[in-house]
Write a protein that holds these residues in place. Sequence first.
Motif, PDB file in Angstrom:
ATOM      1  N   GLU A  57      -8.525  53.428 -46.856  1.00  0.00           N
ATOM      2  CA  GLU A  57      -7.894  54.278 -47.861  1.00  0.00           C
ATOM      3  C   GLU A  57      -7.933  53.595 -49.234  1.00  0.00           C
ATOM      4  N   GLU A  58      -7.534  52.319 -49.245  1.00  0.00           N
ATOM      5  CA  GLU A  58      -7.579  51.554 -50.495  1.00  0.00           C
ATOM      6  C   GLU A  58      -9.013  51.453 -51.009  1.00  0.00           C
ATOM      7  N   MET A  59      -9.898  51.224 -50.060  1.00  0.00           N
ATOM      8  CA  MET A  59     -11.278  50.975 -50.442  1.00  0.00           C
ATOM      9  C   MET A  59     -11.935  52.224 -51.024  1.00  0.00           C
ATOM     10  N   MET A  60     -11.638  53.374 -50.408  1.00  0.00           N
ATOM     11  CA  MET A  60     -12.203  54.626 -50.921  1.00  0.00           C
ATOM     12  C   MET A  60     -11.695  54.881 -52.342  1.00  0.00           C
ATOM     13  N   ALA A  61     -10.438  54.576 -52.569  1.00  0.00           N
ATOM     14  CA  ALA A  61      -9.878  54.765 -53.913  1.00  0.00           C
ATOM     15  C   ALA A  61     -10.580  53.830 -54.905  1.00  0.00           C
ATOM     16  N   TRP A  62     -10.809  52.598 -54.463  1.00  0.00           N
ATOM     17  CA  TRP A  62     -11.456  51.635 -55.348  1.00  0.00           C
ATOM     18  C   TRP A  62     -12.908  52.019 -55.622  1.00  0.00           C
ATOM     19  N   LEU A  63     -13.609  52.463 -54.573  1.00  0.00           N
ATOM     20  CA  LEU A  63     -15.014  52.876 -54.743  1.00  0.00           C
ATOM     21  C   LEU A  63     -15.112  54.045 -55.716  1.00  0.00           C
ATOM     22  N   ALA A  64     -14.107  54.925 -55.660  1.00  0.00           N
ATOM     23  CA  ALA A  64     -14.128  56.104 -56.526  1.00  0.00           C
ATOM     24  C   ALA A  64     -13.888  55.718 -57.985  1.00  0.00           C
ATOM     25  N   ASP A  65     -13.154  54.630 -58.197  1.00  0.00           N
ATOM     26  CA  ASP A  65     -12.789  54.269 -59.568  1.00  0.00           C
ATOM     27  C   ASP A  65     -12.534  52.763 -59.671  1.00  0.00           C
ATOM     28  N   PRO A  66     -13.584  51.977 -59.586  1.00  0.00           N
ATOM     29  CA  PRO A  66     -13.412  50.512 -59.514  1.00  0.00           C
ATOM     30  C   PRO A  66     -12.767  49.923 -60.762  1.00  0.00           C
ATOM     31  N   GLU A  67     -12.825  50.620 -61.868  1.00  0.00           N
ATOM     32  CA  GLU A  67     -12.238  50.060 -63.090  1.00  0.00           C
ATOM     33  C   GLU A  67     -10.716  50.153 -63.052  1.00  0.00           C
TER      34      GLU A  67
END
Lengths: 682, 682
Positions: A57-67
């Motif tokens: 879940e965290e990772m998908m959020a980060w992949l979507a918006d790494p900045e």
Amino acid sequence: MTDRLKQLAFQVGGTSPAPHPFDPLTTTEIDTAVSIVRKEHGPLNFNAVTLWEPRKEEMMAWLADPERAPRPLRAADVVAIAPGGKVYDGVVDLKAQKIVEWKHTPNVQPLITMEDLQEVEHVVRKDPKVIEQCGILGIPKEEMHKVYCDPWTIGYDERFGSGVRLQQALMYYRPHVDDSQYTYPLDFCPIFNAETKQIIHIDIPNVRRPISRAPPNNYHPASVEAEGGFRTDIKPIHITQPDGVSFNINGRTIDWQNWGIHVGFNYREGIVLNNITFNDKGVVRPVFYRLSLAEMVVPYGNPEHPHQRKHAFDLGEYGGGYMTNSLSLGCDCKGAIHYMDAAFVNRAGASTVVKNAICIHEEDAGILFKHTDFRDESVIVTRGRKLIISHIFTAANYEYCVYWIFHQDGTIQLDIKLTGILNTYAMNPGEDTHGWGTEVYPGVNAHNHQHLFCMRIDANVDGPNNTVFQVDAVRGEGAVGSPENPYGNAFYAKKTKFTTPRQAMSDYDGSTSRTWDIANTNKLNEYSKRPVSYKLVSREVPPLLPKEGSLVWKRAGFARHAVHVTKYSDDQIHPAGRHVPQTSGEPSVGIPQWIEQAGETCSIDNTDIVLWHTFGLTHFPAPEDYPIMPAEPMTVLLRPRHFFKRNPVLDVPPSYARTPSQVAAGKDVCACKKNDGSSVLV
Amino acid sequence: MTDRLKQLAFQVGGTSPAPHPFDPLTTTEIDTAVSIVRKEHGPLNFNAVTLWEPRKEEMMAWLADPERAPRPLRAADVVAIAPGGKVYDGVVDLKAQKIVEWKHTPNVQPLITMEDLQEVEHVVRKDPKVIEQCGILGIPKEEMHKVYCDPWTIGYDERFGSGVRLQQALMYYRPHVDDSQYTYPLDFCPIFNAETKQIIHIDIPNVRRPISRAPPNNYHPASVEAEGGFRTDIKPIHITQPDGVSFNINGRTIDWQNWGIHVGFNYREGIVLNNITFNDKGVVRPVFYRLSLAEMVVPYGNPEHPHQRKHAFDLGEYGGGYMTNSLSLGCDCKGAIHYMDAAFVNRAGASTVVKNAICIHEEDAGILFKHTDFRDESVIVTRGRKLIISHIFTAANYEYCVYWIFHQDGTIQLDIKLTGILNTYAMNPGEDTHGWGTEVYPGVNAHNHQHLFCMRIDANVDGPNNTVFQVDAVRGEGAVGSPENPYGNAFYAKKTKFTTPRQAMSDYDGSTSRTWDIANTNKLNEYSKRPVSYKLVSREVPPLLPKEGSLVWKRAGFARHAVHVTKYSDDQIHPAGRHVPQTSGEPSVGIPQWIEQAGETCSIDNTDIVLWHTFGLTHFPAPEDYPIMPAEPMTVLLRPRHFFKRNPVLDVPPSYARTPSQVAAGKDVCACKKNDGSSVLV
Ligand SMILES: [Co+2]
Ligand SMILES: [Co+2]
């Protein structure tokens, strides 16, 4: 700042760029994790220190918006064994530099490391009872240095259970240190206690088989020279890429021919591919969140005791990463190669590195597409290219070469080549193998076995919510001559939706050319109006031959069906469980347990799912496979179907093309002068 | 005298060296045969003039002793059609220069040649009824030059029978001459009489489908340029053989890595491989007398009239040789290539040549074998090589790339790649395909279909007397816990001997990983004591989906089973009969007929046998396949099992090898510096 500059800045300034959350732990991170654990828990033997993978879940959020999204927790997953044998599982937060989880896990045995394996032979050679058994077979005690063993985990032996860490020593003899020991198997099997470093038992067959007196059967150069020498009629083939490779690597993320792939690696699965995407005319579309070879089992088919214990889970019991080969240019791979190293922990807690563990290279892939118009010979022919990400691991006698192959057309192909040496057992002259094995050389019985691999497919086909359909090619309704099937030629693709994990337990059916679609039912192909999907095409899918209720069936629950589908869970990575050695299979851990626990009401329809695919082959040995086996390949395909609006490789420059109007005008537009498949039209 | 000298001598002196009895007819021989026939029988249209293959008995005697045995009869096999449509089959003795057989064959239709195909379109465009139908669909008569057709043989249509030579015209439209016509299929189907050159009927559907107004869907360079251009990120891969190829060619006999192979070619099967032998340490052992792709059928699964007629027998109805492509260096093949031309007859009786019809080249084959000892990292790794003999033929919309691949380890692999363009049919906006096809582009319905190939395996495994066994991987007897199977892990290879052709009709069984052994039961492997054999390993084996009793089932009898075995007969080459177009299947000709005629008592045990293997795939189209299809491969293997005493490739020079004693002595013996797989040890 370019990658190279960033790296230089790090080397000069001493500050590391943050690793990609999917990156394996660096040696520094491993050392950090060990020192944190040591500080709190004192002397321990380390079994594994590996990336604690980011929560999806965290990772998908980060992949979507790494900045802007928070960086997923960077942590180490630790397995350690305390003196006395207690097993601990822990998680270390590498940023906060603290242990966030630490627990004693009773009644499990973590996998056997190379160091664990290495120590058995020394003990075996000195054990008086082993020396006695060698003597019975005709090996004098002065020759105990010529006795070898391949130590395997015991698998499971009901006499000894799971509480004590055990290995079984498959015994061999070498007349000369360079002779292949597999020609001289010994008929007894010592059991080694890894805690006390002692032989606690020896399994001795009723019928004894004295050491073979057949001449050695070797494959090393000196023996080939002695038998007439090497063939001299192979002219060199040079494969070169003068302008370098066609891919870019940023950290561990590869960008090649519209593919984006993060290349990870761990001690267990070896190569792990994450966040696989395809740039479809400017739109980066997710395809798979994570692909790996997650488990395997190699059951042997000889029913005589104690051969039932020969059913290695090479990944879960030994680690495909730990056993990985260091690859060398020109030997294992050809052409322009990019290598990646692999970092592990050793027993003492120090980080170690296998250089060149992963090979990344391109190959010509032959004709990508071609068509000629028979009217005028207007034609197009275009050559393909493939990207291959590979590693090779040695599991005692066997070698497994694992190739993850990416095609320009969106196809992902997993190829596995089997090579190395057959596991062998002793036989007396004239002894009947009873069909359970083959005499591949005098005195050498190579038992029937299967190689069954479990591929973990964490799908992300245009998004996380996917659905699996079983697809069968079936005949249309209606008898020949009926109104709906007048000529009897009707056939179609019958699709069965999987809605629960229990329903999704499915087997291969060659008679319907069965495939499985991983579909995103929320997105329809604009033209076909069918869900965008990736199709699993796999034809080497033998059933698990050990019977229902058998030891192997219980332990290797993942191998009972060709396909299992589960709802995604962060903790469900290992199909046969986290700690595989000495599981009894009562209850069966891993996939069957997860499905049982998920219950009747768990939905796998239009949600985040994982497809587990077991495939492989049944190997009845023959003398051709000995003393070393010519590589035998297997293939699994994941093919885009209804995923693209049209053939996605039309923009690959053709080798040759001329249209009807060019033919009519007498134009010759051959562009194949460069002979490299990449030429531009003239 | 070297071959080159012999050829020069011939060119200078004008006397030809006698062709090898397996050699295809030369242009001179074709011309000779035609002139002999013409002299006696006057005006004829020639359909085929090809090698009348030597009778096996004579040929085997000659192969055994070419110096003293009589040379087999050199003759031409002739098919001709007289004005009025009478079909004649004949044999012309080329040495005696006389016709030895000539007969009128009633009620058959020889295959449709390229010339036959070419003339239909011109007639169609001028036919008033076709013009009328085009008008109904929205094509004005000024645009008839934009109307195209792919003429197919009619297959079989019960309304017209077999007496009149007919073609069905699958209709298309091109807005511009360079547009792909398959985007604009027309919904009606004219029937062409090849004798009168007239349209005798038009099949018109009840529901009409006006011409699609969708924009063109093209793959030619101009269209790619218009849509954004070609990708520019593919760096060249050069594959070179500076010292040339590793094979020798004497006439048409190739000598490569212990293999001996005679490469033939005919109008029908394309490549024919004869007298395949393996030099096993000085002993030349026969393996196969003749291998070819002998027939195929592509049934379409849409039950609506007249789509049942779409079931092309591309080899028997059109000829894989006649449709073969002229191949060009760097376009179809890469590296050092040896080409062979193909000679045919045209309708007027003149010989014609397709340049570069056959491509012969080597490729690197990756790791041949590898093993590392985990104790000390002593290791061997050896790279393999393969020899590929290929041709490509265009069957109207489709392309078939046929690769006969020889491996150093004795394996023969037949790879077929499918590419080209889907056969398409018109559909209205919103029309339901009913699952019989896929809308791959607006208005374009690509129907479900199968590609089923029949491989003819004329075995000669260590001699002509062979026996076929069906081999199934099955579980051992005895329940889990029983004395004979205490742990339930027993499994073995169950072998069923085929003793009669009727018993040998067998299907694929994925659940037992079924294979078939072609064994010589008169010779046992010295070690395993099992018959020397070649194993047929084939995993893409869908059943024929048209139902039992259906039109396709009747006509394509060879496709009813994955394996048929017949006793060898000189006349049994063509699985669906000698003349395939317009066979009714009543009775079914070819294989079913031969098996019927052979009767219950015919023995195929330990005698000269032929194995017919039908394999292929079921194709449910998707938009990815359009407007041109990325190549999709299939593989069949023939693998030596118990044929060799040991791995036959141990003498291939390794890339790298070091033994335990070399490791102990600290020697580095890497030989991979040359990066060409052929390096010698240092
Ligand atoms: Co094996
Ligand atoms: Co197709």
